[in-house]
Scaffold this motif. Structure first.
Motif, mmCIF file in Angstrom:
data_model
loop_
_atom_site.group_PDB
_atom_site.id
_atom_site.type_symbol
_atom_site.label_atom_id
_atom_site.label_comp_id
_atom_site.label_asym_id
_atom_site.label_seq_id
_atom_site.Cartn_x
_atom_site.Cartn_y
_atom_site.Cartn_z
ATOM 1 N N GLU A 52 0.691 -1.360 -0.190
ATOM 2 C CA GLU A 52 -0.176 -0.274 0.011
ATOM 3 C C GLU A 52 0.582 1.041 0.338
ATOM 4 O O GLU A 52 1.714 1.165 0.814
ATOM 5 C CB GLU A 52 -1.016 0.102 1.158
ATOM 6 N N GLY A 64 0.576 5.659 -0.603
ATOM 7 C CA GLY A 64 -0.333 7.031 -1.046
ATOM 8 C C GLY A 64 -0.991 7.793 0.000
ATOM 9 O O GLY A 64 -1.863 8.876 0.004
ATOM 10 N N ARG A 112 -5.086 9.631 -2.710
ATOM 11 C CA ARG A 112 -5.216 9.030 -3.422
ATOM 12 C C ARG A 112 -4.473 7.915 -3.088
ATOM 13 O O ARG A 112 -3.244 7.622 -3.143
ATOM 14 C CB ARG A 112 -5.050 9.318 -4.995
ATOM 15 N N SER A 143 -2.747 3.803 -3.728
ATOM 16 C CA SER A 143 -2.833 2.698 -4.438
ATOM 17 C C SER A 143 -2.102 1.268 -3.715
ATOM 18 O O SER A 143 -1.504 1.808 -2.424
ATOM 19 C CB SER A 143 -1.659 3.335 -5.339
ATOM 20 N N CYS A 144 -2.578 0.531 -4.183
ATOM 21 C CA CYS A 144 -2.314 -1.595 -3.262
ATOM 22 C C CYS A 144 -1.789 -2.512 -4.422
ATOM 23 O O CYS A 144 -2.367 -2.448 -5.797
ATOM 24 C CB CYS A 144 -3.093 -2.116 -3.177
ATOM 25 N N ALA A 145 -0.381 -1.980 -4.626
ATOM 26 C CA ALA A 145 -0.560 -3.090 -5.572
ATOM 27 C C ALA A 145 -0.301 -4.524 -4.992
ATOM 28 O O ALA A 145 0.410 -5.247 -4.661
ATOM 29 C CB ALA A 145 0.884 -3.578 -5.966
ATOM 30 N N ARG A 173 -9.872 -0.120 -9.472
ATOM 31 C CA ARG A 173 -8.891 -1.076 -9.598
ATOM 32 C C ARG A 173 -8.328 -1.247 -11.685
ATOM 33 O O ARG A 173 -9.091 -1.212 -12.396
ATOM 34 C CB ARG A 173 -9.003 -2.424 -9.433
ATOM 35 N N ASP A 174 -7.487 -1.915 -11.639
ATOM 36 C CA ASP A 174 -6.108 -2.079 -12.658
ATOM 37 C C ASP A 174 -6.218 -3.514 -12.854
ATOM 38 O O ASP A 174 -5.429 -4.248 -12.634
ATOM 39 C CB ASP A 174 -5.368 -0.901 -12.885
ATOM 40 N N THR A 213 -3.947 -3.862 -9.150
ATOM 41 C CA THR A 213 -3.772 -2.871 -8.991
ATOM 42 C C THR A 213 -5.097 -2.021 -8.026
ATOM 43 O O THR A 213 -5.380 -2.517 -8.750
ATOM 44 C CB THR A 213 -2.710 -1.192 -8.784
ATOM 45 N N TYR A 260 -7.083 0.344 -5.965
ATOM 46 C CA TYR A 260 -7.102 2.506 -5.630
ATOM 47 C C TYR A 260 -8.337 2.563 -5.054
ATOM 48 O O TYR A 260 -8.954 2.227 -4.719
ATOM 49 C CB TYR A 260 -6.972 2.921 -7.032
ATOM 50 N N GLN A 320 -9.462 6.866 -4.422
ATOM 51 C CA GLN A 320 -10.162 7.854 -4.016
ATOM 52 C C GLN A 320 -10.592 8.854 -3.101
ATOM 53 O O GLN A 320 -11.638 8.077 -3.310
ATOM 54 C CB GLN A 320 -10.405 8.941 -5.556
#
Length: 116
Positions: free
Chosen positions: A6, A8, A19, A21-23, A71-72, A77, A79, A81
């Motif tokens: 995690e 950001g 924002r 982020s989590c990889a 999510r991507d 990843t 996210y 916001q």
């Protein structure tokens, strides 16, 4: 091997935005509904927002209308916001699969502090 990283978080004034982020490693990301959780000092970890593999989202009442999870699926990843932050949003934020418990792997989290 499960991995969650995690990032950001930070210090922000009330009304501000961040924002997160989590990889996530593929093994946990590709087969699971993912979520953001948070844990404030002296409190239990709570579910904040969740997102299915197909983008269906759900939010805790306390953040509805202010937070957006996404999510991507290519980048593995997730996210979060966060807008209109207030003091009650101060916590360590974690991502994980839905249903993750205390015996599951957790990342280090990212600290969000809302302060004037």
């Amino acid at each position: 091997q499960v991995q969650l990283v995690e990032s950001g978080g930070g210090l922000v004034q009330p009304g501000g935005s961040l924002r997160l982020s989590c990889a996530a490693s593929g093994s946990i990301f590709s087969i699971n509904e993912m979520a953001w959780y948070r844990q404030a000092p002296g409190k239990e970890r709570d579910l904040v927002a969740r997102i299915s593999r197909y983008g269906i989202t759900k939010y805790a009442d306390s953040v509805k209308g202010r937070f957006t999870i996404s999510r991507d699926n290519v980048k593995n990843t997730v996210y979060l916001q966060m807008n209109s932050l207030n003091f009650a949003d101060t916590a360590v934020y974690y991502c994980n699969k839905i249903g993750a418990g205390e015996y599951d792997y957790w990342g280090q989290g990212t600290q969000v502090t809302v302060s004037s």
